[in-house]
Design a protein around this motif. Structure first.
Motif, PDB file in Angstrom:
ATOM      1  N   VAL A 177     -18.345  23.154 -16.069  1.00 44.15           N
ATOM      2  CA  VAL A 177     -19.399  23.360 -16.679  1.00 44.15           C
ATOM      3  C   VAL A 177     -19.974  21.614 -15.457  1.00 44.15           C
ATOM      4  CG1 VAL A 177     -20.483  21.325 -18.509  1.00 44.15           C
ATOM      5  CG2 VAL A 177     -18.387  22.345 -19.381  1.00 44.15           C
ATOM      6  N   ILE A 178     -21.087  22.939 -15.167  1.00 42.31           N
ATOM      7  CA  ILE A 178     -22.309  22.260 -14.584  1.00 42.31           C
ATOM      8  C   ILE A 178     -24.050  21.897 -15.367  1.00 42.31           C
ATOM      9  CG2 ILE A 178     -23.735  22.730 -12.430  1.00 42.31           C
ATOM     10  CD1 ILE A 178     -21.711  24.768 -12.104  1.00 42.31           C
ATOM     11  N   PRO A 179     -24.424  20.584 -15.722  1.00 43.25           N
ATOM     12  CA  PRO A 179     -24.666  19.987 -16.711  1.00 43.25           C
ATOM     13  C   PRO A 179     -26.367  20.510 -15.876  1.00 43.25           C
ATOM     14  CG  PRO A 179     -23.710  17.712 -16.288  1.00 43.25           C
ATOM     15  CD  PRO A 179     -22.907  19.370 -15.517  1.00 43.25           C
ATOM     16  N   LYS A 180     -26.731  20.020 -14.492  1.00 42.43           N
ATOM     17  CA  LYS A 180     -27.408  20.243 -13.888  1.00 42.43           C
ATOM     18  C   LYS A 180     -27.303  21.269 -13.191  1.00 42.43           C
ATOM     19  CE  LYS A 180     -29.567  16.011 -15.813  1.00 42.43           C
ATOM     20  NZ  LYS A 180     -30.763  15.402 -15.599  1.00 42.43           N
TER      21      LYS A 180
ATOM     22  N   ARG B 293     -28.659  20.625  -9.483  1.00 48.24           N
ATOM     23  CA  ARG B 293     -27.569  18.923  -8.408  1.00 48.24           C
ATOM     24  C   ARG B 293     -26.117  19.350  -8.123  1.00 48.24           C
ATOM     25  NH1 ARG B 293     -29.078  13.572  -9.996  1.00 48.24           N
ATOM     26  NH2 ARG B 293     -26.625  13.084  -9.234  1.00 48.24           N
ATOM     27  N   GLY B 294     -25.559  20.587  -8.849  1.00 53.11           N
ATOM     28  CA  GLY B 294     -24.693  21.094  -8.172  1.00 53.11           C
ATOM     29  C   GLY B 294     -23.305  20.241  -8.804  1.00 53.11           C
ATOM     30  N   GLU B 295     -22.895  18.945  -9.750  1.00 51.44           N
ATOM     31  CA  GLU B 295     -22.092  18.493  -9.846  1.00 51.44           C
ATOM     32  C   GLU B 295     -21.011  19.409 -11.133  1.00 51.44           C
ATOM     33  OE1 GLU B 295     -23.996  14.203  -9.153  1.00 51.44           O
ATOM     34  OE2 GLU B 295     -24.400  15.019 -10.966  1.00 51.44           O
ATOM     35  N   LEU B 296     -20.382  18.713 -11.188  1.00 51.78           N
ATOM     36  CA  LEU B 296     -19.118  19.763 -12.220  1.00 51.78           C
ATOM     37  C   LEU B 296     -18.600  18.691 -12.574  1.00 51.78           C
ATOM     38  CD1 LEU B 296     -16.126  20.929 -11.092  1.00 51.78           C
ATOM     39  CD2 LEU B 296     -18.152  22.875  -9.767  1.00 51.78           C
TER      40      LEU B 296
ATOM     41  N   PRO C  17     -26.153  12.640 -19.257  1.00 54.87           N
ATOM     42  CA  PRO C  17     -26.810  12.021 -20.780  1.00 54.87           C
ATOM     43  C   PRO C  17     -27.651  12.848 -21.761  1.00 54.87           C
ATOM     44  CG  PRO C  17     -27.553  10.125 -18.702  1.00 54.87           C
ATOM     45  CD  PRO C  17     -27.676  11.728 -18.539  1.00 54.87           C
ATOM     46  N   HIS C  18     -28.119  13.390 -21.224  1.00 58.23           N
ATOM     47  CA  HIS C  18     -28.584  14.612 -22.454  1.00 58.23           C
ATOM     48  C   HIS C  18     -28.023  15.646 -22.338  1.00 58.23           C
ATOM     49  CE1 HIS C  18     -31.983  11.093 -22.407  1.00 58.23           C
ATOM     50  NE2 HIS C  18     -31.740  11.417 -20.888  1.00 58.23           N
TER      51      HIS C  18
END
Length: 125
Positions: free
Chosen positions: A13-16, A19-22, A53-54
């Motif tokens: 899951v990569i919410p943004k 940004r590449g954070e997962l 957070p969203h």
């Protein structure tokens, strides 16, 4: 004991996406010689909220459950596809919030146990 080749990919899951954070949220495992295809998913909402957070937790949960459904007895639009075709479709590169990582291979005598091991090691860390 016979060991067979299997392939697996981590479901992320990569919410943004920008940004590449997962976070790892599941594992998809395919073992052609044993006719086995299965996905196991589990979303940790607290970890996801730390990145975004969203984030739409319900929407992401639905997207994750689609992997499990595609591997089951009633795979919806993938019903006509052989297991290998389903695995390839599920692991195809995409730029969405829920996606798989690269495909890896290994040997196993028991794909069910191997899926549980990988899930514990890669998702429940």
């Amino acid at each position: 004991m016979t060991r067979d080749v299997y392939e697996y990919a981590v479901i992320r899951v990569i919410p943004k996406v920008e940004r590449g954070e997962l976070i790892n949220a599941g594992v998809l495992l395919y073992c052609q010689p044993r006719g086995y295809l299965c996905a196991r998913v589990e979303l940790d909402p607290a970890r996801l909220r730390a990145l975004d957070p969203h984030a739409d937790i319900d929407g992401i949960d639905r997207a994750l459950s689609a992997y499990e459904l595609a591997c089951g007895d009633d795979p919806g639009p993938l019903a006509g596809e052989p297991l290998g075709g389903r695995f390839r479709w599920l692991t195809a590169p995409r730029s969405t919030i829920v996606q798989t990582g690269p495909v890896h291979a290994g040997l196993t005598a028991d794909p069910v146990t191997e899926l549980a091991r990988l899930f514990d090691k890669l998702v429940r860390i």
